[in-house]
Scaffold this motif. Structure first.
Motif, PDB file in Angstrom:
ATOM      1  N   GLY A   9      12.770  -5.205  -6.715  1.00 56.00           N
ATOM      2  CA  GLY A   9      11.872  -5.005  -6.435  1.00 56.00           C
ATOM      3  C   GLY A   9      11.400  -4.658  -8.255  1.00 56.00           C
ATOM      4  O   GLY A   9      12.153  -5.406  -9.001  1.00 56.00           O
ATOM      5  N   TYR A 179      15.403   8.549   2.239  1.00 59.16           N
ATOM      6  CA  TYR A 179      16.033   9.525   1.607  1.00 59.16           C
ATOM      7  C   TYR A 179      14.979  10.130   3.028  1.00 59.16           C
ATOM      8  O   TYR A 179      13.568   9.781   3.052  1.00 59.16           O
ATOM      9  CB  TYR A 179      15.044  10.556   0.025  1.00 59.16           C
ATOM     10  N   PRO A 183      11.660  10.999  -3.079  1.00 54.55           N
ATOM     11  CA  PRO A 183      13.227  11.983  -3.599  1.00 54.55           C
ATOM     12  C   PRO A 183      12.082  12.706  -4.820  1.00 54.55           C
ATOM     13  O   PRO A 183      12.457  13.434  -5.794  1.00 54.55           O
ATOM     14  CB  PRO A 183      14.645  11.323  -4.321  1.00 54.55           C
ATOM     15  N   ARG A 184      11.539  11.723  -5.424  1.00 56.19           N
ATOM     16  CA  ARG A 184      10.452  11.921  -6.387  1.00 56.19           C
ATOM     17  C   ARG A 184       9.590  13.868  -6.510  1.00 56.19           C
ATOM     18  O   ARG A 184       9.480  13.729  -7.788  1.00 56.19           O
ATOM     19  CB  ARG A 184       9.418  11.247  -6.950  1.00 56.19           C
ATOM     20  N   MET A 203       7.504   5.800   8.794  1.00 56.61           N
ATOM     21  CA  MET A 203       7.520   6.566   7.461  1.00 56.61           C
ATOM     22  C   MET A 203       6.417   5.729   6.377  1.00 56.61           C
ATOM     23  O   MET A 203       6.695   6.204   5.695  1.00 56.61           O
ATOM     24  CB  MET A 203       8.855   6.732   7.473  1.00 56.61           C
TER      25      MET A 203
HETATM   26  P1  ADP Z   1      10.454  -1.630  -5.398  1.00 52.54           P
HETATM   27  O1  ADP Z   1      10.088  -1.512  -6.993  1.00 52.54           O
HETATM   28  O2  ADP Z   1      11.745  -1.563  -5.485  1.00 52.54           O
HETATM   29  O3  ADP Z   1       9.905  -2.485  -4.450  1.00 52.54           O
HETATM   30  P2  ADP Z   1       9.256   0.669  -4.821  1.00 52.54           P
HETATM   31  O4  ADP Z   1       8.522   1.738  -5.699  1.00 52.54           O
HETATM   32  O5  ADP Z   1       8.137  -0.132  -3.522  1.00 52.54           O
HETATM   33  O6  ADP Z   1      10.253  -0.051  -5.322  1.00 52.54           O
HETATM   34  O7  ADP Z   1       9.665   2.128  -4.311  1.00 52.54           O
HETATM   35  C1  ADP Z   1      10.484   2.579  -4.043  1.00 52.54           C
HETATM   36  C2  ADP Z   1      10.517   4.320  -4.383  1.00 52.54           C
HETATM   37  O8  ADP Z   1       9.719   4.782  -3.532  1.00 52.54           O
HETATM   38  C3  ADP Z   1      10.880   5.315  -5.006  1.00 52.54           C
HETATM   39  O9  ADP Z   1      11.859   5.039  -7.043  1.00 52.54           O
HETATM   40  C4  ADP Z   1      10.505   7.090  -4.675  1.00 52.54           C
HETATM   41  O10 ADP Z   1      10.403   7.433  -5.263  1.00 52.54           O
HETATM   42  C5  ADP Z   1       9.450   6.190  -3.499  1.00 52.54           C
HETATM   43  N1  ADP Z   1       9.481   6.631  -1.904  1.00 52.54           N
HETATM   44  C6  ADP Z   1       8.912   7.407  -2.080  1.00 52.54           C
HETATM   45  N2  ADP Z   1       9.373   7.672  -0.387  1.00 52.54           N
HETATM   46  C7  ADP Z   1      10.826   7.666  -0.349  1.00 52.54           C
HETATM   47  C8  ADP Z   1      11.375   8.222   0.597  1.00 52.54           C
HETATM   48  N3  ADP Z   1      12.145   8.643   1.970  1.00 52.54           N
HETATM   49  N4  ADP Z   1      12.977   8.005   0.179  1.00 52.54           N
HETATM   50  C9  ADP Z   1      13.439   6.492  -1.312  1.00 52.54           C
HETATM   51  N5  ADP Z   1      12.393   6.906  -1.964  1.00 52.54           N
HETATM   52  C10 ADP Z   1      11.123   6.893  -1.576  1.00 52.54           C
END
Ligand code: ADP
Ligand code: ASP
Ligand code: MG
Length: 409
Positions: A9, A179, A183-184, A203
């Motif tokens: 990502g 998660y 987690p933020r 979700m």
């Molecule tokens: P990428 O750039 O790898 O596609 P994203 O920003 O789209 O990543 O997704 C990752 C983010 O999703 C994490 O940094 C986290 O803050 C957010 N997120 C929201 N809910 C969850 C969750 N339940 N579990 C894991 N990450 C989550």
């Protein structure tokens, strides 16, 4: 030897150091004798920056041109990742969505994958090359460049894994897995070892942006088991797979939040057949995505409907509804409210356990969080709350269902 399809990502390729890190990870897999195809996103922030430039020039950029513009982000990163791999002595080649044979359909900026012709990629794999494929893009039936909606590289990766019949599909991101909540926001959220497609889908479609929801739908439809894990360490991630018996023992798997929602309420609707259709058809024609819909039985021959949407769509919804109001008999009014957010509890265990909604509402009530609208599905309960309370609301509901503790199964 396995065929591994990975997706990196935006954060994972967000700087040249991160790109070197990706190249090293791919080299390690290659050194173990695996074949590797990596689907990559644009460098973090690039897609947003491109959108920002377009909207600075014009308030309504042509969607065809947005596709041409946004697809360049991924094209930069595939070339850079390949260059980093060449530096490590790895024989790698980049492919755009078109070259990868990704055929799409649908309106510009909202493409859906129709099919993948894997011939070129299979040829490269046979020649021993690592393939770095641009995510988020494909070639539309009419020959146009086409993007797949925000977060669409997830969909590209799952579809490529399916087309190539990969042995392993990994979505590498900036967290260790899926998660129990973001987690933020919820500091004691726990990484889930596994989650069913249906729970991941609910979700994702209620705001958990770690996976794009359409990619999960695709994975379920074509039986692609995948793992969400970190690109920054080697911790095991979360396996997203078909539901199995033990999964139902856990009532709530996770809590999602979605911000920037708005509510529209239409009052004084004549209690007659066809009224709801009239209202919703005009919003559909304006391409406004409605999320929750709540309607009460009519009183004194008049009904009221409320629905939610992204707050960006509120102005367009008001404009679209104006002419419809006149046709509803003169007693109707449109009331709007922005600054709301949606909180959802998701779990397949809800099917076999009662009292989940009561427990959720009790926790919110005790924390002084007022509930606006409520909707449910078989495995999900969603409520709206005021946006400034959404983080507290997520934390109290997370604690109420003891999601911070490992389940005793
Ligand atoms: P990428 O750039 O790898 O596609 P994203 O920003 O789209 O990543 O997704 C990752 C983010 O999703 C994490 O940094 C986290 O803050 C957010 N997120 C929201 N809910 C969850 C969750 N339940 N579990 C894991 N990450 C989550
Ligand atoms: N670059 C696109 C986006 O930011 C696609 C993706 O990263 O998955 O939405
Ligand atoms: Mg993403």
């Amino acid at each position: 030897m396995a065929l591994i399809v990975q997706k990196y990502g935006g954060t994972s390729v967000g700087s040249l150091d991160r790109i070197r890190n990706v190249a090293n990870r791919i080299k390690a897999l290659r050194d173990e004798g695996n074949q590797v195809v990596a689907v990559v996103s644009a460098m973090g922030g690039v897609t947003d920056k491109l959108i920002g430039m377009a909207t600075e020039l014009t308030s309504s950029p042509a969607e065809r041109e947005m596709d041409v513009l946004l697809s360049t982000g991924e094209q930069q990163s595939i070339a850079l990742v390949v260059m980093a791999l060449h530096e490590l002595g790895i024989d790698a080649v980049s492919v755009t969505g078109r070259q990868a044979g990704i055929r799409t359909t649908g309106s510009h900026t909202r493409g859906r994958i129709n099919s993948i012709d894997p011939d070129l990629m299979n040829g490269y794999l046979k020649d021993g090359k690592v393939i770095i494929c641009a995510g988020f893009q494909g070639l539309r039936e009419d020959g146009m460049i086409h993007t797949l909606g925000r977060g669409g590289s997830d969909l590209s990766a799952i579809a490529v894994a399916s087309a190539l019949k990969a042995d392993v599909c990994q979505i590498l991101t900036d967290v260790d897995g899926v998660y129990t909540s973001d987690p933020r926001v919820v500091k004691d959220a726990r990484k889930l070892p596994e989650i069913s497609y249906d729970e991941m889908l609910e979700m994702a479609s209620t705001g958990t942006k770690v996976m794009q929801s359409r990619s999960v739908e695709f994975a379920k439809k074509y039986g692609v088991v995948f793992e969400v894990r970190s690109s920054l360490n080697n911790n095991p991630g979360t396996i997203v797979t078909e539901e199995h018996d033990q999964m139902e023992a856990v009532v709530i798997r996770g809590v999602s939040i979605e911000r920037s929602q708005a509510r529209v309420t239409i009052t004084g609707i004549p209690d007659e057949p066809g009224m709801s259709a009239t209202i919703l058809c005009c919003l559909a024609e304006a391409e406004i995505n409605i999320d929750m819909i709540v309607s009460n039985i009519a009183y004194d021959g008049l009904a009221r409907h409320s629905f939610t949407m992204h707050s960006n769509d509120l102005g367009r919804a008001q404009a679209a509804l104006k002419p419809v109001l006149a046709t509803l008999g003169g007693n109707s009014e449109v009331l709007t409210e922005a600054g709301i957010a949606k909180l959802s509890c998701v779990g397949i265990g809800m099917r076999s356990h009662s009292g989940v909604a009561a427990q959720m509402f009790k926790a919110l009530g005790e924390a002084g969080v007022n509930i606006g609208m409520i909707t449910t599905s078989e495995i999900k309960i969603s409520v709206t709350v005021e946006e400034h309370q959404i983080e507290d609301a997520a934390r109290v509901v997370h604690t109420a269902f003891e999601l911070d503790k490992a389940p005793v199964v």
